[in-house]
Design an enzyme around this catalytic site. Structure first.
Site, PDB file in Angstrom:
ATOM      1  N   ALA A 242       0.827  -1.208   0.000  1.00 15.46           N
ATOM      2  CA  ALA A 242       0.000   0.000   0.000  1.00 15.46           C
ATOM      3  C   ALA A 242       0.862   1.260   0.000  1.00 15.46           C
ATOM      4  O   ALA A 242       0.594   2.215  -0.739  1.00 15.46           O
ATOM      5  CB  ALA A 242      -0.938  -0.006   1.201  1.00 15.46           C
TER       6      ALA A 242
ATOM      7  N   SER B 277       3.782  -7.448   3.371  1.00 18.26           N
ATOM      8  CA  SER B 277       3.725  -7.661   1.919  1.00 18.26           C
ATOM      9  C   SER B 277       4.914  -8.476   1.427  1.00 18.26           C
ATOM     10  O   SER B 277       4.786  -9.299   0.527  1.00 18.26           O
ATOM     11  CB  SER B 277       3.695  -6.311   1.192  1.00 18.26           C
ATOM     12  OG  SER B 277       2.581  -5.549   1.572  1.00 18.26           O
TER      13      SER B 277
ATOM     14  N   ALA C 156       6.700   6.574  13.236  1.00 27.42           N
ATOM     15  CA  ALA C 156       5.720   7.649  13.383  1.00 27.42           C
ATOM     16  C   ALA C 156       4.982   7.457  14.705  1.00 27.42           C
ATOM     17  O   ALA C 156       4.524   6.361  15.015  1.00 27.42           O
ATOM     18  CB  ALA C 156       4.749   7.635  12.219  1.00 27.42           C
TER      19      ALA C 156
ATOM     20  N   ASP D   4       0.590  -0.193  16.152  1.00 26.71           N
ATOM     21  CA  ASP D   4       0.929   0.881  17.084  1.00 26.71           C
ATOM     22  C   ASP D   4       0.566   2.273  16.589  1.00 26.71           C
ATOM     23  O   ASP D   4       0.685   3.245  17.332  1.00 26.71           O
ATOM     24  CB  ASP D   4       2.415   0.826  17.467  1.00 26.71           C
ATOM     25  CG  ASP D   4       3.331   0.581  16.291  1.00 26.71           C
ATOM     26  OD1 ASP D   4       3.031   1.085  15.196  1.00 26.71           O
ATOM     27  OD2 ASP D   4       4.343  -0.119  16.461  1.00 26.71           O
TER      28      ASP D   4
ATOM     29  N   ARG E 184     -12.199 -19.319   4.647  1.00 27.06           N
ATOM     30  CA  ARG E 184     -11.118 -19.411   5.618  1.00 27.06           C
ATOM     31  C   ARG E 184     -11.627 -19.517   7.050  1.00 27.06           C
ATOM     32  O   ARG E 184     -11.004 -20.185   7.877  1.00 27.06           O
ATOM     33  CB  ARG E 184     -10.173 -18.209   5.470  1.00 27.06           C
ATOM     34  CG  ARG E 184      -9.267 -18.338   4.260  1.00 27.06           C
ATOM     35  CD  ARG E 184      -8.210 -17.262   4.221  1.00 27.06           C
ATOM     36  NE  ARG E 184      -7.262 -17.534   3.129  1.00 27.06           N
ATOM     37  CZ  ARG E 184      -6.211 -16.773   2.865  1.00 27.06           C
ATOM     38  NH1 ARG E 184      -5.962 -15.693   3.592  1.00 27.06           N
ATOM     39  NH2 ARG E 184      -5.400 -17.080   1.870  1.00 27.06           N
TER      40      ARG E 184
END
Length: 484
Positions: free
Chosen positions: A45, A73, A185, A254, A312
């Site tokens: 992303a 990813s 961050a 977080d 799933r």
């Protein structure tokens, strides 16, 4: 004569890239860097968002809290769903956007945001084509991934998420987009006066030194989910107590407290998906189950207990109901050879560690696994007969009854359910804007990927996770670039 070829913002962005490899001194405590767009996270992303924003002429800085890039990813199977007439025709599969939408919505028990699902479905094939423009190539044959419900999974030629991260990060480097690792961050910066509610950047810690990153256009959250936060997962769903996880240790969620602090809306955090993973304290999982048509699942008694091509959450519940939660994935030589090199290596590692086996006959395999040879031989025989008849007593679909387990050597790997994906997170709209508790967009703040919620409902279709990340990463990059 004064030469001025860079505006201040772009100069700051490029200068920051040069500083990435330098140690910070005491003076860096008050250092501020500036770009049009700040992206938090360097997975699918985040990289998609950064490159898209750059396409619109925006300067970008990517922040990554880990010492390496890629997040979950990088460790994903890399399979990405998309209806694709050309590739699916090769294997005699018919598909449509309408079927893709229905299966995604129904699999999530009709609790997903239909508008978000539509956006993902409409952008699926264009996203695969966008990736191909960056040198990411896919195999001709599409497959049905575990929990994928239909053969529309595109398999990258560079296995798992490695190709995505390698090619897209290289493109970032070529475009002058710095990726700052070891940069966590912590809080969002706000404007003042009339723009006091606008997000104008982030406070971060770079190698544990506080630094501010100002964003002239906006901030994009692409930090992933919280599958590695085992304590939180167990609090939200007690069944997950003591479970291992399949992804990166970076996925801790977080950033969520900081989102909550500025009024961002979090939703459906208790919706957590499991997948077959490693046993005990081991980190290796064989991946023998990735391609549904290649494997069967058996319990300690050597007996099948579920249709391997199901949802799933249904597979999770079926596995957890088996003695000790232990199951075994069985493939033959053809199934093993069709695996990626990484999963073949993991399979070999599991054999060395004592929870994987290889044999020239099903009887010998069962003996090595210390289970009933008669039961396992009967199970495999019945499964092969189901393939011949295109009718499975457990309800496996006919199009997933195409490969017998017949060719030695045979392989088995012990597996248990592991925490795999979090469906809950930050609430966004179709433009990837973060919404507050009144469903109003927070100006200057966007999010994409597993950090968000809404698309998958209460159960994610296999192959939709990486697709979601790329689709909404690109949308976030475009939205932040086009904001006024």
């Amino acid at each position: 004569m004064r030469i001025n070829t860079l505006n201040r913002r772009k100069f700051n962005c490029l200068a920051f890239g040069l500083l990435c490899s330098l140690p910070f001194t005491h003076a860096a405590e008050t250092e501020t860097f500036e770009a049009d767009v700040i992206v938090i996270g360097s997975g699918a992303a985040g990289l998609a968002a950064a490159l898209t924003a750059a396409d619109f002429g925006k300067s970008v800085i990517i922040l990554e809290k880990m010492p390496v890039i890629g997040g979950n990813s990088l460790l994903s199977t890399g399979l990405i769903n998309a209806p694709d007439p050309e590739r699916q025709k090769l294997v005699g599969i018919e598909d449509s956007k309408e079927l893709f939408f229905k299966q995604t919505y129904d699999a999530g028990h009709r609790s997903g945001n239909q508008e978000l699902i539509k956006v993902m479905v409409e952008n699926a094939l264009p996203t695969v084509q966008w990736l191909e423009k960056y040198g990411i190539h896919f195999k001709e044959e599409v497959i049905q991934i575990y929990g994928g419900l239909w053969p529309r999974g595109h398999k990258p030629k560079v296995s798992h998420g490695r190709g995505y991260i390698n090619f897209l990060s290289k493109a970032c480097k070529e475009r002058g987009i710095p990726i700052k690792t070891n940069t966590q961050a912590t809080t969002f910066l706000r404007g003042s006066g009339e723009g006091k509610n606008r997000i104008t950047g982030v406070q971060a810690r770079v190698n544990n030194v506080p630094v501010e990153f100002k964003a002239n256009c906006g901030v994009i959250i692409a930090t992933g989910g919280f599958t590695a936060n085992q304590k939180l997962c167990a609090q939200l769903d007690p069944r997950l107590q003591g479970m291992n996880y399949t992804g990166s240790p970076s996925a801790t969620g977080d950033i969520f407290p900081a989102v909550k602090e500025i009024g961002g809306q979090l939703k459906d955090l208790k919706e957590i998906q499991c997948n077959l993973g490693p046993v005990g304290h081991f980190n290796h999982r064989s991946g023998y189950h990735t391609d549904v048509k290649r494997h069967i699942l058996v319990n300690k008694n050597g007996q099948r207990f579920v249709a391997e091509d199901g949802l799933r959450d249904k597979l999770r519940d079926a596995v957890l109901s088996q003695p000790d939660g232990d199951v075994f994935i069985i493939v033959d030589s053809d199934g093993f050879q069709d695996l990626s090199s990484k999963f073949q290596q993991s399979g070999a590692t599991s054999e060395v560690l004592g929870y994987g086996w290889k044999a020239d006959s099903i009887k010998e395999l069962a003996q090595k696994m210390k289970m009933s040879p008669e039961n396992l031989e009967k199970t495999v025989e019945e499964y092969n007969q189901a393939v011949a008849n295109k009718k499975d007593p457990f309800g496996r679909e006919p199009w997933m009854l195409v490969k017998t387990i017949n060719h030695p050597p045979f392989y088995a790997s012990k597996a248990r359910m592991a925490i795999h994906y979090t469906m809950g997170g930050i609430v966004i709209d179709t433009q990837a804007r973060v919404l507050d508790r009144k469903n109003v967009p927070i100006e200057g703040l966007y999010a994409a990927g597993e950090a968000t919620t809404g698309i998958h409902g209460t159960n994610r279709v296999g192959g939709n996770g990486i697709l979601d990340a790329f689709v909404f990463g690109r949308i976030a990059g475009q939205s932040v670039a086009n904001q006024k």
